[in-house]
Design a protein around this motif. Structure first.
Motif, mmCIF file in Angstrom:
data_model
loop_
_atom_site.group_PDB
_atom_site.id
_atom_site.type_symbol
_atom_site.label_atom_id
_atom_site.label_comp_id
_atom_site.label_asym_id
_atom_site.label_seq_id
_atom_site.Cartn_x
_atom_site.Cartn_y
_atom_site.Cartn_z
ATOM 1 N N VAL A 183 0.843 -1.195 0.000
ATOM 2 C CA VAL A 183 0.000 0.000 0.000
ATOM 3 C C VAL A 183 0.881 1.248 0.000
ATOM 4 O O VAL A 183 1.749 1.409 0.865
ATOM 5 C CB VAL A 183 -0.929 0.015 1.234
ATOM 6 C CG1 VAL A 183 -1.750 1.308 1.256
ATOM 7 C CG2 VAL A 183 -1.849 -1.202 1.205
ATOM 8 N N GLU A 215 1.232 5.397 0.245
ATOM 9 C CA GLU A 215 0.560 6.590 0.754
ATOM 10 C C GLU A 215 1.545 7.753 0.806
ATOM 11 O O GLU A 215 2.751 7.569 1.004
ATOM 12 C CB GLU A 215 -0.044 6.349 2.131
ATOM 13 C CG GLU A 215 0.944 5.967 3.213
ATOM 14 C CD GLU A 215 0.266 5.704 4.542
ATOM 15 O OE1 GLU A 215 -0.563 6.533 4.961
ATOM 16 O OE2 GLU A 215 0.569 4.661 5.160
ATOM 17 N N LEU A 234 -1.711 11.247 -5.833
ATOM 18 C CA LEU A 234 -2.160 10.237 -4.880
ATOM 19 C C LEU A 234 -2.818 10.945 -3.704
ATOM 20 O O LEU A 234 -2.173 11.688 -2.977
ATOM 21 C CB LEU A 234 -0.973 9.397 -4.412
ATOM 22 C CG LEU A 234 -1.286 8.244 -3.454
ATOM 23 C CD1 LEU A 234 -1.996 7.126 -4.199
ATOM 24 C CD2 LEU A 234 -0.012 7.718 -2.812
ATOM 25 N N THR A 280 -5.277 9.134 -1.531
ATOM 26 C CA THR A 280 -5.600 8.168 -0.485
ATOM 27 C C THR A 280 -4.657 6.980 -0.607
ATOM 28 O O THR A 280 -4.147 6.687 -1.696
ATOM 29 C CB THR A 280 -7.047 7.676 -0.618
ATOM 30 O OG1 THR A 280 -7.233 7.058 -1.911
ATOM 31 C CG2 THR A 280 -8.037 8.815 -0.459
ATOM 32 N N THR A 302 -3.243 3.550 -1.477
ATOM 33 C CA THR A 302 -3.674 2.725 -2.601
ATOM 34 C C THR A 302 -2.794 1.484 -2.721
ATOM 35 O O THR A 302 -1.573 1.577 -2.599
ATOM 36 C CB THR A 302 -3.591 3.521 -3.925
ATOM 37 O OG1 THR A 302 -4.403 4.703 -3.796
ATOM 38 C CG2 THR A 302 -4.086 2.702 -5.096
ATOM 39 N N LYS A 304 -0.171 -2.155 -7.982
ATOM 40 C CA LYS A 304 -0.251 -3.261 -8.929
ATOM 41 C C LYS A 304 1.060 -3.350 -9.694
ATOM 42 O O LYS A 304 1.741 -2.336 -9.906
ATOM 43 C CB LYS A 304 -1.419 -3.066 -9.904
ATOM 44 C CG LYS A 304 -2.781 -2.928 -9.230
ATOM 45 C CD LYS A 304 -3.888 -2.871 -10.252
ATOM 46 C CE LYS A 304 -3.749 -1.698 -11.207
ATOM 47 N NZ LYS A 304 -3.856 -0.391 -10.534
ATOM 48 N N ASP A 325 2.915 -0.478 -11.899
ATOM 49 C CA ASP A 325 2.541 0.888 -11.535
ATOM 50 C C ASP A 325 3.776 1.790 -11.508
ATOM 51 O O ASP A 325 4.868 1.361 -11.152
ATOM 52 C CB ASP A 325 1.884 0.922 -10.148
ATOM 53 C CG ASP A 325 0.401 0.564 -10.194
ATOM 54 O OD1 ASP A 325 -0.169 0.528 -11.306
ATOM 55 O OD2 ASP A 325 -0.180 0.319 -9.123
#
Length: 223
Positions: free
Chosen positions: A67, A69, A84, A86, A88, A91, A94
């Motif tokens: 994740v 942030e 960005l 929130t 996330t 994948k 990315d």
């Protein structure tokens, strides 16, 4: 920071590949449960650029995945070109942007080996004219350019949308009392030395192009 909290949820770990930006390494393994990205020396992943905050972004390994942030950075964190806002889940493939200072490719666990051969630094030239720093294909030119080379490159960078004439080069590079005696051979020699310095970072692409009869043009320059 240290990796005392280090843990993984699988045998393999993900990694970040530095596609663009100043960093002491071109790839970083996401070994810890929490990995901090930033300019600070205590960060797990270091971006050596004043546009990056000291503690800029964080990647946390969870049961759902990695994740990403933002840590309240001044210039923002981007995911696939979008701000960005929130936390996330990342994948495979990315792209993480640390302000406009660096671009990092996320390679998920298990996909590391095949993607190592696919990730290449983009042929992009970027300048920080305030700090007098130059990056080519993600690598900072070190040692720095000579004063004359820098002045030529800065001129081309400022006018990267057009061809710069030889007269403009002379005016920008040489002092007024020297300009009258500057030959075309001297201008060509300066452009050649600049090309050689850029080629040290990226020998596979041409950045300073001679436009015969007109002057010079800069290619692969960042906007």
């Amino acid at each position: 920071m240290n990796n005392s909290s280090e843990r993984t949820y699988g045998q393999d770990v993900a990694m970040l590949m530095v596609r663009e930006g100043a960093s002491p390494r071109r790839q970083w393994s996401l070994q810890g449960a929490v990995v901090v990205i930033g300019r600070g020396e205590d960060c797990h992943i270091v971006i050596e650029d004043r546009q990056a905050s000291r503690h800029h972004a964080r990647i946390t390994q969870t049961e759902d995945g990695y994740v990403l942030e933002d840590l309240g950075s001044k210039n923002g964190t981007f995911l696939n070109g979008q701000p960005l806002t929130t936390p996330t889940v990342l994948k495979d493939g990315d792209e993480i942007g640390i302000a406009f200072a660096a671009k990092l490719a996320f390679v998920d666990a298990g996909a590391t080996a095949p993607l190592l051969f696919d990730v290449e630094a983009e042929p992009v030239l970027r300048m920080d004219t305030a700090a007098k720093r130059v990056w080519v294909a993600g690598k900072e030119l070190d040692p720095p350019l000579s004063l004359a080379q820098y002045r030529l490159l800065e001129l081309l960078y400022e006018h990267r949308d057009r061809v710069v004439s030889r007269e403009e080069v002379v005016s920008a590079v040489w002092a007024e009392d020297e300009a009258e005696g500057v030959s075309e051979q001297a201008i060509d020699a300066l452009a050649r030395r600049l090309r050689e310095r850029i080629a040290e970072a990226d020998p596979d692409h041409q950045y300073v192009v001679t436009v015969r009869g007109h002057g010079f043009r800069l290619e692969h320059a960042a906007d």
